[in-house]
Design a protein around this motif. Structure first.
Motif, PDB file in Angstrom:
ATOM      1  N   ASP A 226       0.867  -1.170   0.000  1.00  0.00           N
ATOM      2  CA  ASP A 226       0.000   0.000   0.000  1.00  0.00           C
ATOM      3  C   ASP A 226       0.907   1.224   0.000  1.00  0.00           C
ATOM      4  OD1 ASP A 226      -1.692   2.105   0.498  1.00  0.00           O
ATOM      5  OD2 ASP A 226      -2.781   1.135   2.127  1.00  0.00           O
ATOM      6  N   THR A 227       1.126   1.804  -1.183  1.00  0.00           N
ATOM      7  CA  THR A 227       2.131   2.864  -1.317  1.00  0.00           C
ATOM      8  C   THR A 227       1.509   4.261  -1.324  1.00  0.00           C
ATOM      9  OG1 THR A 227       2.104   2.614  -3.732  1.00  0.00           O
ATOM     10  CG2 THR A 227       3.764   1.368  -2.509  1.00  0.00           C
ATOM     11  N   LYS A 228       0.329   4.398  -0.721  1.00  0.00           N
ATOM     12  CA  LYS A 228      -0.273   5.723  -0.625  1.00  0.00           C
ATOM     13  C   LYS A 228       0.541   6.611   0.309  1.00  0.00           C
ATOM     14  CE  LYS A 228      -4.473   4.688   0.726  1.00  0.00           C
ATOM     15  NZ  LYS A 228      -4.370   3.246   1.004  1.00  0.00           N
ATOM     16  N   GLU A 229       0.323   7.928   0.150  1.00  0.00           N
ATOM     17  CA  GLU A 229       1.124   8.883   0.928  1.00  0.00           C
ATOM     18  C   GLU A 229       0.723   8.945   2.391  1.00  0.00           C
ATOM     19  OE1 GLU A 229      -1.976  11.331  -1.393  1.00  0.00           O
ATOM     20  OE2 GLU A 229      -0.803   9.510  -1.642  1.00  0.00           O
ATOM     21  N   ASP A 230      -0.320   8.221   2.797  1.00  0.00           N
ATOM     22  CA  ASP A 230      -0.627   8.198   4.226  1.00  0.00           C
ATOM     23  C   ASP A 230       0.191   7.135   4.969  1.00  0.00           C
ATOM     24  OD1 ASP A 230      -1.915   6.018   3.175  1.00  0.00           O
ATOM     25  OD2 ASP A 230      -3.898   6.505   3.953  1.00  0.00           O
ATOM     26  N   TRP A 231       1.063   6.440   4.258  1.00  0.00           N
ATOM     27  CA  TRP A 231       2.054   5.531   4.872  1.00  0.00           C
ATOM     28  C   TRP A 231       3.481   6.003   4.556  1.00  0.00           C
ATOM     29  CZ3 TRP A 231       1.644   2.270   8.661  1.00  0.00           C
ATOM     30  CH2 TRP A 231       0.560   1.393   8.817  1.00  0.00           C
ATOM     31  N   TRP A 232       3.701   6.370   3.303  1.00  0.00           N
ATOM     32  CA  TRP A 232       5.056   6.475   2.773  1.00  0.00           C
ATOM     33  C   TRP A 232       5.515   7.914   2.550  1.00  0.00           C
ATOM     34  CZ3 TRP A 232       8.144   2.184   1.473  1.00  0.00           C
ATOM     35  CH2 TRP A 232       7.505   0.940   1.537  1.00  0.00           C
ATOM     36  N   LYS A 234       7.746   9.872  -0.128  1.00  0.00           N
ATOM     37  CA  LYS A 234       8.048   9.552  -1.518  1.00  0.00           C
ATOM     38  C   LYS A 234       9.095  10.505  -2.086  1.00  0.00           C
ATOM     39  CE  LYS A 234       3.653   7.377  -2.656  1.00  0.00           C
ATOM     40  NZ  LYS A 234       2.556   7.295  -3.638  1.00  0.00           N
ATOM     41  N   GLU A 235       9.852   9.974  -3.068  1.00  0.00           N
ATOM     42  CA  GLU A 235      10.797  10.756  -3.839  1.00  0.00           C
ATOM     43  C   GLU A 235      10.490  10.522  -5.311  1.00  0.00           C
ATOM     44  OE1 GLU A 235      13.069  12.890  -2.915  1.00  0.00           O
ATOM     45  OE2 GLU A 235      12.851  12.606  -0.747  1.00  0.00           O
ATOM     46  N   LYS A 236      10.148  11.608  -6.019  1.00  0.00           N
ATOM     47  CA  LYS A 236       9.787  11.527  -7.440  1.00  0.00           C
ATOM     48  C   LYS A 236       8.673  10.518  -7.663  1.00  0.00           C
ATOM     49  CE  LYS A 236      14.397  12.829  -9.050  1.00  0.00           C
ATOM     50  NZ  LYS A 236      15.570  12.450  -9.889  1.00  0.00           N
ATOM     51  N   GLU A 240       9.776   5.666  -0.600  1.00  0.00           N
ATOM     52  CA  GLU A 240      11.146   5.569  -0.109  1.00  0.00           C
ATOM     53  C   GLU A 240      11.219   4.954   1.291  1.00  0.00           C
ATOM     54  OE1 GLU A 240      14.073   6.133  -1.592  1.00  0.00           O
ATOM     55  OE2 GLU A 240      12.980   6.437  -3.450  1.00  0.00           O
ATOM     56  N   ASP A 241      10.414   5.463   2.211  1.00  0.00           N
ATOM     57  CA  ASP A 241      10.421   4.945   3.582  1.00  0.00           C
ATOM     58  C   ASP A 241       9.174   5.475   4.270  1.00  0.00           C
ATOM     59  OD1 ASP A 241      11.194   3.594   5.845  1.00  0.00           O
ATOM     60  OD2 ASP A 241      13.262   4.294   5.775  1.00  0.00           O
ATOM     61  N   LEU A 242       8.992   5.081   5.517  1.00  0.00           N
ATOM     62  CA  LEU A 242       7.814   5.561   6.231  1.00  0.00           C
ATOM     63  C   LEU A 242       7.889   7.072   6.430  1.00  0.00           C
ATOM     64  CD1 LEU A 242       8.020   4.732  10.036  1.00  0.00           C
ATOM     65  CD2 LEU A 242      10.007   4.781   8.538  1.00  0.00           C
ATOM     66  N   ARG A 243       6.710   7.686   6.581  1.00  0.00           N
ATOM     67  CA  ARG A 243       6.656   9.122   6.778  1.00  0.00           C
ATOM     68  C   ARG A 243       7.340   9.517   8.083  1.00  0.00           C
ATOM     69  NH1 ARG A 243       1.486  12.018   4.407  1.00  0.00           N
ATOM     70  NH2 ARG A 243       2.061  13.454   6.101  1.00  0.00           N
TER      71      ARG A 243
END
Length: 464
Positions: A226-232, A234-236, A240-243
């Motif tokens: 689950d690569t949504k921004e409420d977990w991760w 991001k770069e480009k 990348e890693d957890l928030r």
């Protein structure tokens, strides 16, 4: 995400490997040969595996549907194509019958020639079925025997399953979830469209991870698709890693411990190397998108040159029949759409399909003096790239690049003013699709654009 060296260091420490629900369900969706290899590797690391109780509940809730859909997919591999050719044959027969009524010339020969071509298509379908019969049956057997559930139940019997929380603790997390989601505090606020306590599934899992790390004094490797921004973080656009908010929250409860996020493909590529199967076909298939992203960085200039050369020789004015407009400030971009990989002895071959977008400003150069619009040219193209490399080599070679034109559209300024308001990078393929669907009604176009943006965000998450 952490690199292989950091992964090795964590593997030497006291740690837990925790899977999100989407990872367990993905074992149903992947080809059986990959899932079998993943399960075999995880069996070797099962002493470090921990399954949060919420993950187990969600897995049980969705597994039958996911398993059934996957099974139908394999059963229908050639059935649907065969039905389509039969329907085409019936349609041709009906149309030829109409032509005969009007005494069209040589329609019987036309029908015979068309049917011969359809028979050739049917032969190709049957050949595919025969060639891949063993592989298809392997997938069906894997799903019918429900090897994934057997694996999960073995983990449960091994003691890898976390305990359910008390009713009082559940209420506390639900109340906290409302506060977090109202303030867009991760994780899980992108699940706000769900109902009931399902909205807070990610939060239940997160709280479980914090607790078990403290109780067992263990570092955490969280494997999550689950690569949504409420977990991760991001770069480009890439996870990348957890928030940082999550990292801080974890550290407050576990100041001496560390937590890292990995997608399934990255995790498997690392652990497969540990168990000396990093270049197996399963590992290559699972990590193909991850691998090709890095490989294409070495060939970016060559791919962009091929695109520019194709664009330079194409006459879009003839395609649109618009000689009164000049295209300026062309912006070319491309992204990976699909990738597949084959292994022939020591040679690895990647087949990459890319979506190409050409967006340009259109300037009116005709004789009318009442046109002052800032229109756009949206042009969608596709590319197929074949790349070869030797096993264990760090260098690769492009063997083939083919560029083909797709849809092209003159986008009026009033339409672009609606589409262009989003910060999300929409491809020209999507721009053209949106314009075709809702070109008559600006209000509908706004709605469709917003729906598309939401789809973009939710598509980053693997289906639960």
């Amino acid at each position: 995400m952490i690199d292989i060296e950091m992964f090795k260091e964590i593997r030497k420490s006291k740690h837990l490997i925790i899977f999100d629900t989407n990872v367990l369900l993905e074992l149903y969706r992947m080809p059986a040969n990959i899932s079998i290899d993943v399960i075999n590797v995880l069996e070797k690391a099962k002493n470090q595996i921990y399954i949060p109780h919420r993950v187990y509940e969600e897995y049980l809730k969705h597994r039958q549907k996911i398993r059934g859909d996957a099974k139908k997919k394999y059963e229908n591999v050639t059935k649907e194509l065969s039905e389509m050719t039969r329907e085409l044959q019936d349609d041709i027969s009906k149309k030829i019958a109409e032509y005969r009524k009007h005494n069209y010339t040589d329609v019987t020969k036309l029908q015979k020639d068309l049917f011969e071509k359809i028979e050739e298509i049917q032969d190709v379908i049957h050949d595919y079925k025969d060639k891949h019969a063993t592989e298809i049956q392997l997938n069906i057997n894997f799903l019918e025997k429900d090897e994934v559930n057997k694996f999960v139940e073995r983990l449960k019997q091994q003691g890898c399953l976390g305990e359910d929380i008390s009713f009082t603790r559940k209420l506390e997390i639900l109340r906290e979830g409302e506060l977090r989601y109202n303030n867009l505090i991760p994780p899980g606020f992108r699940d706000n469209e769900k109902v009931g306590e399902d909205r807070f599934g990610d939060l239940f899992i997160w709280k479980d991870m914090i607790s078990v790390a403290r109780e067992q004094d263990s570092n955490i490797l969280f494997v999550c698709n689950d690569t949504k921004e409420d977990w991760w973080k991001k770069e480009k656009g890439r996870p990348e890693d957890l928030r940082k908010e999550l990292n801080k929250e974890f550290a407050e409860s576990n100041p001496e411990l560390h937590i890292h996020f990995l997608t399934l493909d990255r995790f498997f590529s690392y652990i497969a190397e540990e168990f000396e199967m990093a270049k197996s076909k399963s590992a290559l298939q699972l990590t193909a998108m991850q691998d090709i992203t890095g490989i294409l960085d070495d060939h970016e200039e060559k791919i962009e040159t091929a695109i520019q050369e194709y664009v330079a020789t194409y006459s879009w004015e003839e395609e649109l029949n618009e000689d009164d407009w000049n295209a300026e400030n062309e912006k070319v971009s491309w992204k990976i759409a699909e990738v597949s990989v084959e292994k022939e002895e020591k040679k690895i071959i990647y087949y990459v399909n890319i979506d190409i977008s050409v967006l340009a400003d259109l300037e009116y150069c005709g004789e009318r003096d009442d046109i002052f619009r800032d229109d756009k040219l949206a042009w969608a193209l596709t590319g197929d790239v074949v790349i070869e490399m030797e096993e264990y080599s760090s260098s690769s070679e492009i063997k083939e690049i083919n560029i083909e034109s797709g849809d092209i559209m003159h986008v009026r300024q009033d339409t672009w003013d609606i589409i262009g308001k989003t910060d999300d990078q929409i491809s020209c393929k999507e721009i053209i699709r949106l314009c075709k669907e809702e070109s008559a009604d600006p209000d509908d176009l706004v709605r469709t654009r917003l729906e598309y943006i939401n789809r973009l965000k939710s598509s980053e998450s693997m289906r639960r």
